[in-house]
Write an enzyme that holds these catalytic residues in place. Structure first.
Site: not given
Ligand code: 5GP
Ligand code: MG
Length: 183
Positions: A54, A108-109, A112, A140, A161, A168, A174
């Site tokens: 990402g 990081e992108d 969440d 978030k 989302f 993606d 992407r």
């Molecule tokens: P976490 O471990 O913080 O829950 O999630 C991290 C990963 O979940 C991010 O690096 C990403 O790959 C994916 N992710 C979380 N939220 C989104 C979103 O709104 N859109 C997309 N495309 N991926 C997300």
């Molecule tokens: Mg990521």
């Protein structure tokens, strides 16, 4: 899928998305983040650790605005269902450089739940870097399930989302220059 990069709305696998952040807004914020980093890291020669897939666009645009000596490594966090009842097992792959006693900045992108970042931080600290900072284009805050120190954030967003600019939807989108939200 509509592939026109500057459309205000698009359809990806029958899911509708609408424009959320324009390319200009993303670039302006990245310039500010780079300015902060330029002030905080001059002459410290940090290593950026960008999390694939990402973060590839964010890492690329941010690094072009960095004005100090730095290195960059690309890693991946693999996630799979383990044999143990504890559930998901995460594994860091791709780190092929000694980061001991070096300042580290994770790129990081999006953060969440924060579980991926929490795993990464815990894993990287085992190598005893000089310092460890987190720089995420998107965050978030309402979705966070663990306490995290996130040093640099591009945009705080609600629990929606998002796709585009590295993010993606089932592997697609992407390549988009702008960020879109599902509607
Ligand atoms: P976490 O471990 O913080 O829950 O999630 C991290 C990963 O979940 C991010 O690096 C990403 O790959 C994916 N992710 C979380 N939220 C989104 C979103 O709104 N859109 C997309 N495309 N991926 C997300
Ligand atoms: Mg990521």
């Amino acid at each position: 899928m509509d592939k026109f990069p500057n459309m205000d709305a698009l359809l990806i696998n029958n899911q509708a998305f609408q424009l959320f952040l324009t390319e200009a807004e993303i670039m302006a914020r990245i310039a500010q983040l780079a300015q902060q980093l330029n002030a905080d890291y001059s002459s410290r020669k940090p290593i950026f650790i960008a999390v694939l897939n990402g973060s590839f666009m964010f890492a690329s645009d941010l690094l072009k605005a960095i004005q100090f000596d730095c290195e960059i490594q690309f890693v991946k966090v693999n996630s799979y269902q383990g044999m143990q009842s504890s559930g998901k097992v995460q594994e860091l792959i791709g780190l092929n450089q000694n980061i001991a006693n070096r300042p580290i900045i994770i790129l990081e992108d999006i953060i969440d739940t924060g579980l991926t970042m929490h795993f990464l931080i815990t894993d990287l600290l085992r190598y005893e870097p000089e310092s460890l900072a987190v720089c995420s284009l998107l965050l978030k805050p309402d979705a966070l399930k663990v306490k995290l120190q996130i040093d640099y954030v591009g945009f705080e967003v609600s629990n929606q989302f998002l796709v585009g600019y590295g993010l993606d939807y089932n592997g697609l989108a992407r390549n988009l220059r702008q960020i879109y939200q599902a509607v």
